[in-house]
Design an enzyme around this catalytic site. Structure first.
Site, PDB file in Angstrom:
ATOM      1  N   LYS A 188       1.152  -0.787  -0.130  1.00 53.17           N
ATOM      2  CA  LYS A 188       0.009   0.192  -0.087  1.00 53.17           C
ATOM      3  C   LYS A 188       0.876   1.673  -0.198  1.00 53.17           C
ATOM      4  CE  LYS A 188      -4.380  -1.242   1.262  1.00 53.17           C
ATOM      5  NZ  LYS A 188      -4.934  -3.471   2.020  1.00 53.17           N
ATOM      6  N   GLU A 213      -9.855   7.342   4.207  1.00 48.11           N
ATOM      7  CA  GLU A 213     -10.649   6.697   5.331  1.00 48.11           C
ATOM      8  C   GLU A 213     -10.046   5.352   4.810  1.00 48.11           C
ATOM      9  OE1 GLU A 213     -11.409   7.025   1.321  1.00 48.11           O
ATOM     10  OE2 GLU A 213     -10.918   4.449   1.018  1.00 48.11           O
ATOM     11  N   SER A 260       1.455  -9.621  -0.715  1.00 44.39           N
ATOM     12  CA  SER A 260       0.786  -8.443  -1.124  1.00 44.39           C
ATOM     13  C   SER A 260       1.282  -8.196   0.312  1.00 44.39           C
ATOM     14  CB  SER A 260      -0.278  -8.058  -1.131  1.00 44.39           C
ATOM     15  OG  SER A 260      -1.139  -9.003  -0.631  1.00 44.39           O
TER      16      SER A 260
HETATM   17  C1  LIG Z   1      -4.925  -4.269   1.799  1.00 37.83           C
HETATM   18  C2  LIG Z   1      -4.459  -4.775   0.830  1.00 37.83           C
HETATM   19  C3  LIG Z   1      -4.750  -5.770   0.427  1.00 37.83           C
HETATM   20  C4  LIG Z   1      -6.562  -5.278  -0.181  1.00 37.83           C
HETATM   21  O1  LIG Z   1      -6.204  -4.607  -1.013  1.00 37.83           O
HETATM   22  P1  LIG Z   1      -5.599  -4.313  -2.692  1.00 37.83           P
HETATM   23  O2  LIG Z   1      -5.754  -2.882  -3.451  1.00 37.83           O
HETATM   24  O3  LIG Z   1      -6.718  -5.689  -3.414  1.00 37.83           O
HETATM   25  O4  LIG Z   1      -4.606  -4.764  -3.454  1.00 37.83           O
HETATM   26  C5  LIG Z   1      -4.348  -6.685   0.442  1.00 37.83           C
HETATM   27  N1  LIG Z   1      -3.038  -7.648   1.089  1.00 37.83           N
HETATM   28  C6  LIG Z   1      -2.231  -6.768   1.695  1.00 37.83           C
HETATM   29  C7  LIG Z   1      -1.531  -7.290   2.202  1.00 37.83           C
HETATM   30  C8  LIG Z   1      -3.704  -5.639   1.577  1.00 37.83           C
HETATM   31  O5  LIG Z   1      -3.249  -5.275   3.749  1.00 37.83           O
END
Ligand SMILES: *Cc1c(COP(=O)(O)O)cnc(C)c1O
Length: 396
Positions: A89, A111, A377
């Protein structure tokens, strides 16, 4: 077929900017200026320098040998979990704070649901010396205490949204109200590839560094920049958009998007938007969303807070509609099992969101010489309490 945004702000049938009239000036300013600003060499230089020195990019592309052995194929993990603050993020919030600076904005609002985007926003505001207000549903503030404390420690003000179900959508309404009241000095940082045009495209571009690096790293490691598969989980869809971006037109690369099935797609407790959703408008764009016959938003459910969203970014609605992307949904149980498996197979404890992407390995039959890239992610530290408290329920 075009998979990126067109000049009107649409991905095929999806996207656009469906906003209250009072937001036109703010959104129009962004629409007119975002591309020229982010393409300026001075912007690119500052962005790339911060990604390198502050976020810790490039993140490694790791050849996961034991996982590859288990699934009889060749698997690489793109380690976004090693980014500063523990997930992808921050790539987007760094980009947007620099944009806010170029636009001459003095104040940031955002938000957040689970608090991950709030933390990434509070982080870059501290870095740049910006005032930061993060709207968060009162219920979410109670559920996500550690992230609330992180935001406060970083100097952000966390303002509770007290209306409606007191969760993410109510926090979004509060943020929009704030933006309408402060159109001149405030930039609204949206955390995924959602919202009115140009947000989905802007966020996808900031996250596209992920696939840019995958191309270079794969070329270096395998002699080819294209894998057979790129796999990513999808909440709003920003990590997936970033991992897919430079492969959108490379039709030999299969793009696998993984949604949260929750307790099962037909259980009434699910967040599998492409499976359950119909076209509608949410957060200012036309996309697929989970809704009742008369268009009321259906409350989503997922064990992972980051995938617990009733819509999906318009780019993904288009990838689904056009067949360019292949969509899977993974239950809470399957994700939990995959998180335990990855931890013990590779020594990497993934975020619960990420665990959905890993679980899909069970559902696809790969060839031995396929190259499979999974976007990791985020890391699992934030989910430790869930891993502990639900262990008995999910371990047979
Ligand atoms: C917020 C988050 C997501 C989901 O958000 P996307 O916009 O779909 O990427 C996925 N993995 C992690 C670790 C997150 O913090």
């Amino acid at each position: 077929m075009q998979y990126t945004v067109n000049e009107k702000g649409y991905y095929g049938n999806f996207g656009g900017a469906y906003i209250p009239e009072m937001l036109y000036p703010n959104v129009e300013e962004l629409q007119q200026k975002y591309l020229s600003i982010i393409q300026e060499p001075s912007f690119q230089e500052e962005f790339n320098q911060l990604l390198e020195d502050y976020v810790g990019r490039p993140t490694p592309l790791f050849h996961a040998k034991r996982l590859s052995e288990k699934y009889q194929t060749t698997i690489y993990l793109k380690r976004e979990d090693l980014c500063h603050t523990g997930a992808h993020k921050i790539n987007n919030t760094i980009g947007q704070i620099l944009l806010a600076k170029k636009l001459g904005k003095k104040r940031i609002i955002a938000e957040t649901g689970a608090g991950q985007h709030g933390v990434a926003t509070a982080t870059v505001c501290a870095l740049m010396g910006y005032d930061c207000v993060v709207y968060m549903g009162e219920i979410d503030i109670e559920r996500q205490k550690p992230n609330v404390e992180r935001m406060r420690m970083l100097g952000a003000e966390v303002r509770p949204a007290l209306s409606g179900s007191r969760t993410l959508k109510d926090a979004t309404n509060e943020a929009i109200r704030d933006w309408i009241n402060n159109p001149v000095d405030t930039h609204y940082i949206i955390g995924s590839v959602v919202g009115p045009h140009p947000y989905p495209d802007m966020v996808a571009r900031f996250q596209s560094v992920i696939s840019q690096e995958i191309q270079e790293q794969l070329l270096d490691k395998t002699g080819k920049s294209n894998p057979n598969y790129v796999i990513a989980c999808v909440g709003g869809g920003s990590n997936a958009a970033g991992a897919f971006y430079h492969y959108l037109d490379q039709l030999d690369v299969k793009l696998i998007a993984v949604e949260a099935a929750g307790k099962g797609v037909n259980s009434g407790f699910s967040a599998a938007t492409t499976y359950l959703g119909k076209p509608g408008i949410i957060h200012g764009s036309k996309t697929l969303l989970m809704q009742t016959e008369d268009g009321q938003i259906v409350e989503p459910h997922s064990i992972s807070a980051g995938l617990d969203y009733p819509g999906i970014g318009p780019i993904h609605a288009h990838l689904f509609d056009s067949g360019r992307g292949e969509f899977f949904s993974i239950t809470d149980q399957e994700a939990f099992t995959a998180a335990m498996m990855l931890s013990r197979t590779e020594g990497i404890i993934p975020a619960l969101e990420t665990a959905h992407a890993i679980a899909v390995l069970e559902n696809i039959s790969f060839k031995k010489d396929d190259v499979v890239v999974i976007n990791i992610s985020g890391r699992g530290d934030k989910d430790l309490m869930t891993y502990i408290s639900r262990k008995d329920e999910f371990t047979q």
